[in-house]
Design a protein around this motif. Structure first.
Motif, PDB file in Angstrom:
ATOM      1  N   MET A   1       0.839  -1.188   0.000  1.00 13.83           N
ATOM      2  CA  MET A   1       0.000   0.000   0.000  1.00 13.83           C
ATOM      3  C   MET A   1       0.881   1.249   0.000  1.00 13.83           C
ATOM      4  SD  MET A   1      -3.043   0.881   2.615  1.00 13.83           S
ATOM      5  CE  MET A   1      -3.241   2.542   3.135  1.00 13.83           C
ATOM      6  N   THR A   2       0.550   2.186  -0.841  1.00 16.97           N
ATOM      7  CA  THR A   2       1.290   3.432  -0.957  1.00 16.97           C
ATOM      8  C   THR A   2       0.982   4.335   0.232  1.00 16.97           C
ATOM      9  OG1 THR A   2       1.007   3.270  -3.340  1.00 16.97           O
ATOM     10  CG2 THR A   2       1.743   5.376  -2.482  1.00 16.97           C
ATOM     11  N   GLN A   3       2.007   5.026   0.718  1.00 18.36           N
ATOM     12  CA  GLN A   3       1.776   5.984   1.792  1.00 18.36           C
ATOM     13  C   GLN A   3       1.138   7.237   1.223  1.00 18.36           C
ATOM     14  OE1 GLN A   3       5.435   6.771   3.816  1.00 18.36           O
ATOM     15  NE2 GLN A   3       4.988   5.205   5.333  1.00 18.36           N
ATOM     16  N   THR A   4       0.264   7.842   2.015  1.00 21.85           N
ATOM     17  CA  THR A   4      -0.397   9.073   1.588  1.00 21.85           C
ATOM     18  C   THR A   4      -0.309  10.112   2.702  1.00 21.85           C
ATOM     19  OG1 THR A   4      -2.551   8.339   2.398  1.00 21.85           O
ATOM     20  CG2 THR A   4      -2.039   7.865   0.087  1.00 21.85           C
ATOM     21  N   ILE A   5      -0.628  11.320   2.322  1.00 20.33           N
ATOM     22  CA  ILE A   5      -0.700  12.433   3.259  1.00 20.33           C
ATOM     23  C   ILE A   5      -2.032  13.145   3.005  1.00 20.33           C
ATOM     24  CG2 ILE A   5       0.526  14.032   1.724  1.00 20.33           C
ATOM     25  CD1 ILE A   5       1.905  15.141   4.297  1.00 20.33           C
ATOM     26  N   ARG A   6      -2.677  13.614   4.070  1.00 14.30           N
ATOM     27  CA  ARG A   6      -3.941  14.326   3.900  1.00 14.30           C
ATOM     28  C   ARG A   6      -3.662  15.730   3.350  1.00 14.30           C
ATOM     29  NH1 ARG A   6      -6.280  15.408   8.976  1.00 14.30           N
ATOM     30  NH2 ARG A   6      -6.140  17.628   8.647  1.00 14.30           N
ATOM     31  N   GLY A  19      -8.633  15.537   0.945  1.00 17.54           N
ATOM     32  CA  GLY A  19      -8.431  14.140   0.569  1.00 17.54           C
ATOM     33  C   GLY A  19      -6.995  13.715   0.795  1.00 17.54           C
ATOM     34  N   ASP A  20      -6.695  12.494   0.388  1.00 15.93           N
ATOM     35  CA  ASP A  20      -5.359  11.938   0.543  1.00 15.93           C
ATOM     36  C   ASP A  20      -4.598  12.012  -0.768  1.00 15.93           C
ATOM     37  OD1 ASP A  20      -5.752  11.292   3.217  1.00 15.93           O
ATOM     38  OD2 ASP A  20      -6.608   9.347   2.726  1.00 15.93           O
ATOM     39  N   ALA A  21      -3.278  12.142  -0.657  1.00 16.86           N
ATOM     40  CA  ALA A  21      -2.438  12.248  -1.843  1.00 16.86           C
ATOM     41  C   ALA A  21      -1.103  11.549  -1.616  1.00 16.86           C
ATOM     42  CB  ALA A  21      -2.187  13.712  -2.180  1.00 16.86           C
ATOM     43  N   THR A  22      -0.472  11.180  -2.721  1.00 24.87           N
ATOM     44  CA  THR A  22       0.886  10.644  -2.650  1.00 24.87           C
ATOM     45  C   THR A  22       1.906  11.760  -2.835  1.00 24.87           C
ATOM     46  OG1 THR A  22       0.835  10.117  -5.010  1.00 24.87           O
ATOM     47  CG2 THR A  22       0.212   8.358  -3.472  1.00 24.87           C
ATOM     48  N   MET A  23       1.451  12.881  -3.442  1.00 26.90           N
ATOM     49  CA  MET A  23       2.350  14.020  -3.643  1.00 26.90           C
ATOM     50  C   MET A  23       1.533  15.284  -3.891  1.00 26.90           C
ATOM     51  SD  MET A  23       5.457  14.379  -6.344  1.00 26.90           S
ATOM     52  CE  MET A  23       6.888  15.268  -5.800  1.00 26.90           C
ATOM     53  N   VAL A  24       2.071  16.410  -3.423  1.00 25.05           N
ATOM     54  CA  VAL A  24       1.485  17.732  -3.682  1.00 25.05           C
ATOM     55  C   VAL A  24       2.577  18.587  -4.309  1.00 25.05           C
ATOM     56  CG1 VAL A  24       0.456  19.790  -2.643  1.00 25.05           C
ATOM     57  CG2 VAL A  24      -0.063  17.526  -1.698  1.00 25.05           C
ATOM     58  N   ILE A  25       2.238  19.247  -5.411  1.00 21.21           N
ATOM     59  CA  ILE A  25       3.188  20.117  -6.098  1.00 21.21           C
ATOM     60  C   ILE A  25       2.607  21.524  -6.094  1.00 21.21           C
ATOM     61  CG2 ILE A  25       4.397  20.581  -8.269  1.00 21.21           C
ATOM     62  CD1 ILE A  25       3.845  17.525  -8.890  1.00 21.21           C
ATOM     63  N   ALA A  26       3.408  22.504  -5.670  1.00 20.02           N
ATOM     64  CA  ALA A  26       2.930  23.882  -5.567  1.00 20.02           C
ATOM     65  C   ALA A  26       4.044  24.846  -5.957  1.00 20.02           C
ATOM     66  CB  ALA A  26       2.449  24.168  -4.150  1.00 20.02           C
ATOM     67  N   THR A  27       3.652  26.081  -6.250  1.00 11.44           N
ATOM     68  CA  THR A  27       4.602  27.125  -6.637  1.00 11.44           C
ATOM     69  C   THR A  27       4.902  28.007  -5.432  1.00 11.44           C
ATOM     70  OG1 THR A  27       3.603  27.121  -8.832  1.00 11.44           O
ATOM     71  CG2 THR A  27       5.061  28.948  -8.306  1.00 11.44           C
ATOM     72  N   ASP A  52      -0.954  21.025  -7.636  1.00 13.29           N
ATOM     73  CA  ASP A  52      -1.358  19.723  -8.162  1.00 13.29           C
ATOM     74  C   ASP A  52      -1.368  18.723  -7.026  1.00 13.29           C
ATOM     75  OD1 ASP A  52      -1.319  20.934 -10.622  1.00 13.29           O
ATOM     76  OD2 ASP A  52       0.357  19.791 -11.421  1.00 13.29           O
ATOM     77  N   VAL A  53      -2.414  17.910  -6.971  1.00 20.02           N
ATOM     78  CA  VAL A  53      -2.542  16.870  -5.956  1.00 20.02           C
ATOM     79  C   VAL A  53      -2.572  15.536  -6.689  1.00 20.02           C
ATOM     80  CG1 VAL A  53      -3.987  15.938  -4.110  1.00 20.02           C
ATOM     81  CG2 VAL A  53      -3.809  18.420  -4.420  1.00 20.02           C
ATOM     82  N   LEU A  54      -1.546  14.713  -6.464  1.00 21.45           N
ATOM     83  CA  LEU A  54      -1.480  13.397  -7.083  1.00 21.45           C
ATOM     84  C   LEU A  54      -2.061  12.386  -6.106  1.00 21.45           C
ATOM     85  CD1 LEU A  54       2.144  13.637  -8.498  1.00 21.45           C
ATOM     86  CD2 LEU A  54       0.006  14.247  -9.615  1.00 21.45           C
ATOM     87  N   GLN A  55      -3.124  11.720  -6.530  1.00 22.84           N
ATOM     88  CA  GLN A  55      -3.806  10.792  -5.643  1.00 22.84           C
ATOM     89  C   GLN A  55      -3.283   9.373  -5.816  1.00 22.84           C
ATOM     90  OE1 GLN A  55      -7.792  12.305  -6.858  1.00 22.84           O
ATOM     91  NE2 GLN A  55      -8.074  12.545  -4.634  1.00 22.84           N
ATOM     92  N   GLU A  56      -3.586   8.538  -4.840  1.00 25.00           N
ATOM     93  CA  GLU A  56      -3.096   7.164  -4.809  1.00 25.00           C
ATOM     94  C   GLU A  56      -3.529   6.365  -6.039  1.00 25.00           C
ATOM     95  OE1 GLU A  56      -2.580   3.753  -1.380  1.00 25.00           O
ATOM     96  OE2 GLU A  56      -4.265   5.112  -1.253  1.00 25.00           O
ATOM     97  N   ASN A  57      -4.704   6.676  -6.584  1.00 27.08           N
ATOM     98  CA  ASN A  57      -5.207   5.959  -7.756  1.00 27.08           C
ATOM     99  C   ASN A  57      -4.596   6.464  -9.068  1.00 27.08           C
ATOM    100  OD1 ASN A  57      -6.455   8.410  -8.155  1.00 27.08           O
ATOM    101  ND2 ASN A  57      -8.543   7.641  -7.947  1.00 27.08           N
TER     102      ASN A  57
END
Length: 141
Positions: A1-6, A19-27, A52-57
């Motif tokens: 299972m991939t780790q996520t962050i809220r 929601g949950d994400a595997t990565m958040v990208i911001a400026t 950008d919010v990259l989700q587990e799916n």
């Protein structure tokens, strides 16, 4: 299972995303930030731009923020912005119009306060247009 962050993205008007994400990208003010689970705590200012919010799916949620604050805690990333919207909800015609008006205000250069306000409006309009372009590029992939 991939780790996520809220992830919570909140504007002055409403909660835009939770929601949950595997990565958040911001400026951030000094460049692009990539936040993953277990990132070190951090607080930084955001420039007008994308989040950008990259989700587990594998799904990518894209947002525009007018600037604000990004806070990273061990289990949660919070984006606080005056204005935030899903990139898909941005109006390109309005952004183009705001860009043109800001450019015209800058070319007339009447007053220092007007110039700084026009520069801020131009930055926001350009950030909205860039968010739309990023969304289009990601839809093609």
């Amino acid at each position: 299972m991939t780790q996520t962050i809220r992830v919570d993205i909140v504007s002055a008007e409403a909660e835009i995303f939770h929601g949950d994400a595997t990565m958040v990208i911001a400026t951030g003010e000094v460049g692009e930030l990539g936040i993953t689970p277990r990132h070190a705590p951090l607080i930084t200012r955001l420039k007008p731009g994308h989040v950008d919010v990259l989700q587990e799916n594998g799904e990518r949620q894209q947002f525009y923020v007018s600037g604000g604050i990004l806070e990273v805690q061990p289990q949660v990333v919070t984006v606080l912005a005056d204005t935030a919207a899903r990139a898909s909800e941005l109006d390109e015609a309005s952004a183009q119009k705001a860009k043109k008006e800001a450019e015209e205000a800058l070319s007339s250069r009447t007053d220092a306060v007007d110039v700084s306000e026009a520069q801020a409006k131009l930055a926001q309009a350009l950030a909205q247009l860039q968010a739309l372009e990023r969304m289009r590029r990601n839809l093609k992939h």
